[in-house]
Design an enzyme around this catalytic site. Structure first.
Site, mmCIF file in Angstrom:
data_model
loop_
_atom_site.group_PDB
_atom_site.id
_atom_site.type_symbol
_atom_site.label_atom_id
_atom_site.label_comp_id
_atom_site.label_asym_id
_atom_site.label_seq_id
_atom_site.Cartn_x
_atom_site.Cartn_y
_atom_site.Cartn_z
ATOM 1 N N CYS A 84 -0.701 32.209 12.260
ATOM 2 C CA CYS A 84 -0.740 33.444 13.396
ATOM 3 C C CYS A 84 0.544 31.728 14.175
ATOM 4 C CB CYS A 84 -1.379 33.697 14.263
ATOM 5 S SG CYS A 84 -2.478 35.451 13.237
ATOM 6 N N GLU A 85 0.847 31.474 14.185
ATOM 7 C CA GLU A 85 1.592 30.402 15.497
ATOM 8 C C GLU A 85 3.118 30.648 14.815
ATOM 9 O OE1 GLU A 85 1.333 27.865 16.954
ATOM 10 O OE2 GLU A 85 -0.845 28.112 16.822
ATOM 11 N N TYR A 138 5.977 17.345 12.261
ATOM 12 C CA TYR A 138 7.133 16.536 13.086
ATOM 13 C C TYR A 138 8.035 16.860 12.043
ATOM 14 C CZ TYR A 138 3.564 14.024 9.493
ATOM 15 O OH TYR A 138 3.419 13.537 8.661
ATOM 16 N N ARG A 179 3.456 19.633 7.753
ATOM 17 C CA ARG A 179 4.462 18.790 8.306
ATOM 18 C C ARG A 179 5.653 19.316 8.528
ATOM 19 N NH1 ARG A 179 6.761 16.199 4.689
ATOM 20 N NH2 ARG A 179 7.258 14.193 6.078
ATOM 21 N N ARG A 234 2.772 7.692 -0.071
ATOM 22 C CA ARG A 234 3.863 8.480 0.051
ATOM 23 C C ARG A 234 5.152 8.317 -1.197
ATOM 24 N NH1 ARG A 234 6.290 11.316 4.447
ATOM 25 N NH2 ARG A 234 5.065 10.009 5.598
ATOM 26 N N TYR A 292 0.588 14.369 1.908
ATOM 27 C CA TYR A 292 0.434 14.932 3.322
ATOM 28 C C TYR A 292 0.589 16.216 3.094
ATOM 29 C CZ TYR A 292 0.348 9.708 3.978
ATOM 30 O OH TYR A 292 0.722 7.804 4.347
ATOM 31 N N GLU A 323 0.901 -1.122 -0.169
ATOM 32 C CA GLU A 323 -0.288 0.085 0.112
ATOM 33 C C GLU A 323 0.595 1.035 -0.226
ATOM 34 O OE1 GLU A 323 -3.366 -2.043 2.427
ATOM 35 O OE2 GLU A 323 -1.594 -0.409 3.275
ATOM 36 N N PRO A 324 1.760 1.461 -1.359
ATOM 37 C CA PRO A 324 2.448 2.340 -0.991
ATOM 38 C C PRO A 324 1.440 3.373 -1.640
ATOM 39 C CG PRO A 324 2.622 1.620 -3.345
ATOM 40 C CD PRO A 324 1.671 0.164 -1.936
HETATM 41 C C1 LIG Z 1 -0.418 5.429 5.710
HETATM 42 C C2 LIG Z 1 -0.769 4.073 5.456
HETATM 43 C C3 LIG Z 1 -0.191 3.819 4.163
HETATM 44 C C4 LIG Z 1 0.612 4.454 3.288
HETATM 45 O O1 LIG Z 1 1.767 5.186 3.730
HETATM 46 P P1 LIG Z 1 3.028 5.542 2.728
HETATM 47 O O2 LIG Z 1 4.110 6.335 3.695
HETATM 48 O O3 LIG Z 1 2.598 7.385 2.664
HETATM 49 O O4 LIG Z 1 3.528 4.802 1.492
HETATM 50 C C5 LIG Z 1 -0.603 2.368 4.437
HETATM 51 N N1 LIG Z 1 -1.297 1.573 4.382
HETATM 52 C C6 LIG Z 1 -1.862 2.022 6.026
HETATM 53 C C7 LIG Z 1 -2.738 0.923 6.520
HETATM 54 C C8 LIG Z 1 -1.570 3.423 6.374
HETATM 55 O O5 LIG Z 1 -1.684 3.527 7.321
#
Ligand SMILES: *Cc1c(COP(=O)(O)O)cnc(C)c1O
Length: 441
Positions: A350-351, A323, A319, A283, A379, A280-281
């Site tokens: 305003c931070e 973090y 971001r 980013r 993100y 599940e890519p």
């Molecule tokens: C956030 C997330 C992703 C994607 O993460 P990346 O760091 O963007 O690749 C995939 N699966 C699950 C369950 C997530 O919470």
């Protein structure tokens, strides 16, 4: 004339003149290339494979359509993301639905839409889904999210017994885990397909994925020994993107090969029935394809800093404040000018923490210049807010010298679109005939 930044063959100054700033521009060819590369590399003669784009990194209807065109599946984590995907015509059977606290309404929406896989996070959620699927007499396939005790965030990973994550069932909590599998076994409508895990984000270490796979394989072997087949493993995302020169992400072919090799080795060593592997890519698909363009406003010097103010900030990119994420930037109209200056690029919110880049190397910048902040594709828009009543930026997809607007800029009037003065409950209306109506909750 100095070289001007082009994205997808489009001169960005033409886009900002037409659409204003802040403006997000995605290189559509780069998005397609990433999806195609994952699809091409994540292939095995011995396993079926699935690339599931994690929509939470960046989702709009145009993005959902592009993911579908490229043959990938889509991971959604809320009723809102699911709605967006369905409105875009994304096939429900290719949607994976996640979340640690799916509401009853979200579970019902997932069942009604017929999503391909629901990833269950806990026993109570499992019970809610089996009841719902029973009522609606609808067949569902599910994965169970487990926490394998592998945590990877940056360059290192750890295997830990300290499993307090809010996500999934900790691998050691066998009673709960098998209670879920039992419940699913007894359900007429819901079928257990396998385990899911997601071990972190911006991961640079291939070994972390191999460690995750080993832990999941141990679980699968045990479950199969007890009579619960585990045909599917979904390994989540977390593949890194390059934000600055300090980042060296694992090349996609390498990370895919590592995962497939580890899965096949575990299948063989443990005699698993494993037949499908998903990743599940998020980013790594959208991050580097996105650039945010800002107009430089005023500058200000303090004892130790030279501030360069821009017309956006933490509302469109939380971001750095959230973090300490680091970004690289450039002068979009002077791409080859020597970077002789150091600025602190700060937003207009305003931070005090609204700083996008602490030490940005740039050529001398003046009011009205365009600043490009790179790798903002993941993100940023999806985590954006209307803080200070700032509208979200417009978003453009550019490819082969052509640009299309996929999300228009949010205007101040859009921010008032939810305002109402509707009377909900007026228990005192008889006494207050002459007074203004009042909402009593
Ligand atoms: C956030 C997330 C992703 C994607 O993460 P990346 O760091 O963007 O690749 C995939 N699966 C699950 C369950 C997530 O919470």
């Amino acid at each position: 004339m100095e070289p001007i930044l082009h994205i997808g063959g489009v001169d960005v100054t033409r886009l900002t003149q037409a659409l204003g700033t802040p403006l997000m521009v995605y290189d559509e060819g780069a998005l397609r290339k990433r999806l195609a590369e994952f699809s091409a590399c994540f292939q095995s003669p011995a396993l079926s494979t699935r690339v599931v784009y994690a929509g939470k990194a960046f989702l709009c209807k145009a993005m959902a359509r592009l993911v579908n065109e490229m043959g990938c599946s889509l991971d959604t984590v809320s009723g809102g993301e699911l709605f967006c995907a369905l409105e875009a015509g994304f096939p429900a059977e290719k949607i994976v639905f996640h979340g640690n606290n799916k509401t009853p309404a979200e579970l019902a929406a997932a069942v009604d839409a017929g999503v391909g896989l629901v990833v269950l996070d806990s026993l109570p959620e499992c019970q809610a889904l089996t009841a719902l699927a029973g009522e609606k007499r609808t067949a569902m396939r599910v994965l169970l999210r487990v926490n394998p005790g592998v945590e990877a965030h940056t360059h290192k990973y750890i295997v830990t017994a300290h499993l307090d994550s809010k996500f999934g069932i900790a691998a050691g909590r066998k009673e709960e885990l098998y209670a879920v599998l039992d419940e699913l076994n007894q359900s007429e409508f819901v079928t257990f397909a396998g385990f899911h895990a997601h071990i972190g984000s911006q991961i640079f270490d291939k070994a972390a994925f191999a460690a995750e796979i080993e832990q999941l394989a141990i679980l699968a072997q045990e479950a199969e020994g007890k009579g619960y087949p585990v045909p599917v493993l979904d390994l989540g995302g977390g593949f890194a993107a390059r934000y600055t020169d300090a980042d060296a992400p694992i090349p996609i072919p390498e990370v895919c090969q590592t995962i497939l090799d580890a899965c096949l080795a575990q299948k063989k060593a443990r005699n698993l029935s494993l037949s499908e592997v998903c990743i599940e890519p998020g980013r790594s698909i959208v991050g580097e394809a996105g650039t945010t363009l800002y107009t430089v406003g005023w500058q200000k010097e303090t004892e130790s800093k030279r501030y360069l103010f821009v017309d956006g900030g933490m509302a469109d990119n939380i971001r750095p404040a959230l973090y300490q994420a680091e970004y690289d930037c450039g002068a979009a109209e002077h791409m080859e000018a020597a970077k002789t200056e150091t600025y602190t690029v700060a937003g207009k919110c305003c931070e005090s923490g609204d700083i996008l880049i602490e030490e940005a190397k740039l050529p001398p910048m003046k009011t009205g210049d365009l600043l490009a902040v790179y790798t903002t594709g993941a993100y940023c828009y999806s985590m954006s807010s209307n803080y200070n009543h700032l509208g979200r930026p417009a978003v453009v997809f550019a490819q082969d010298g052509k640009a299309r607007l996929v999300l228009r800029r949010e205007e101040p009037k859009d921010l008032l679109a939810c305002e109402t003065n509707e009377v909900l409950f007026d228990s005192f209306s008889s006494k207050k005939k002459n007074e203004q109506q009042e909402v009593v909750l």
